[in-house]
Design a protein around this motif. Structure first.
Motif, PDB file in Angstrom:
ATOM      1  N   ARG A   1      32.045  42.689  44.970  1.00 38.55           N
ATOM      2  CA  ARG A   1      32.977  43.618  44.311  1.00 38.55           C
ATOM      3  C   ARG A   1      33.802  42.899  43.253  1.00 38.55           C
ATOM      4  N   ASP A   2      34.258  41.694  43.574  1.00 38.54           N
ATOM      5  CA  ASP A   2      35.072  40.934  42.624  1.00 38.54           C
ATOM      6  C   ASP A   2      34.285  40.589  41.363  1.00 38.54           C
ATOM      7  N   TYR A   3      33.037  40.196  41.523  1.00 37.05           N
ATOM      8  CA  TYR A   3      32.205  39.894  40.355  1.00 37.05           C
ATOM      9  C   TYR A   3      32.083  41.127  39.472  1.00 37.05           C
ATOM     10  N   TYR A   4      31.830  42.273  40.101  1.00 39.56           N
ATOM     11  CA  TYR A   4      31.707  43.500  39.316  1.00 39.56           C
ATOM     12  C   TYR A   4      33.029  43.855  38.636  1.00 39.56           C
ATOM     13  N   LYS A   5      34.138  43.776  39.369  1.00 36.36           N
ATOM     14  CA  LYS A   5      35.442  44.104  38.782  1.00 36.36           C
ATOM     15  C   LYS A   5      35.748  43.195  37.596  1.00 36.36           C
ATOM     16  N   ASP A   6      35.401  41.917  37.712  1.00 38.06           N
ATOM     17  CA  ASP A   6      35.612  40.995  36.594  1.00 38.06           C
ATOM     18  C   ASP A   6      34.821  41.452  35.365  1.00 38.06           C
ATOM     19  N   CYS A   7      33.555  41.775  35.556  1.00 37.02           N
ATOM     20  CA  CYS A   7      32.717  42.215  34.434  1.00 37.02           C
ATOM     21  C   CYS A   7      33.244  43.515  33.840  1.00 37.02           C
ATOM     22  N   PHE A   8      33.656  44.439  34.678  1.00 45.64           N
ATOM     23  CA  PHE A   8      34.232  45.706  34.224  1.00 45.64           C
ATOM     24  C   PHE A   8      35.457  45.422  33.355  1.00 45.64           C
ATOM     25  N   SER A   9      36.350  44.574  33.856  1.00 46.04           N
ATOM     26  CA  SER A   9      37.583  44.247  33.116  1.00 46.04           C
ATOM     27  C   SER A   9      37.289  43.546  31.792  1.00 46.04           C
TER      28      SER A   9
END
Length: 135
Positions: free
Chosen positions: A41-49
């Motif tokens: 989830r953190d990897y995805y949130k980073d990419c989203f941001s």
């Protein structure tokens, strides 16, 4: 043995050691599962941001004419940094999820741009593709 809640750092060391030793009985399965899911989830949130930030700065360059000459090189430098960061996290699955949520990503970027600049004449749909943002 410290628990997950008492000393997270020590817990990670002990769990890694148990994994190395294939010591199944020493593994804290519920918390390990949660932590692994959290990493994804953190990897995805980073990419989203990073995608939101890249779009905001592309919008600055393309639509904030009054500040372009003064700031475009700074904005482009920021874009370059975030593109590097996103590439460090990007996987096929994350990329596919970003594509599915592209409208949401653009909406967030558009709102940030309008809030900062007061300019609300942006396109309703994202003028950039994910591929263009990643270049």
């Amino acid at each position: 043995m410290p628990t997950y809640e008492q000393d997270f750092y020590q817990w990670t060391i002990e769990q890694a050691q148990a994994l190395r030793e294939r010591n199944i009985k020493a593994l804290d399965w519920d918390n390990l599962i949660e932590e692994i899911e959290s990493l994804g989830r953190d990897y995805y949130k980073d990419c989203f941001s990073y995608a939101v930030l890249i779009i905001v700065h592309r919008l600055y360059i393309d639509y904030w004419v009054a500040q372009r000459e003064r700031n475009q090189f700074h904005w482009q430098g920021e874009i370059d940094n975030w593109q590097t960061l996103i590439q460090n996290h990007l996987t096929t699955n994350i990329k596919n999820k970003l594509e599915k949520e592209w409208d949401t990503i653009y909406h967030q970027a558009r709102q940030k741009f309008i809030k900062k600049t007061g300019i609300d004449t942006l396109p309703e749909s994202c003028p950039y593709t994910l591929e263009e943002i990643l270049e």
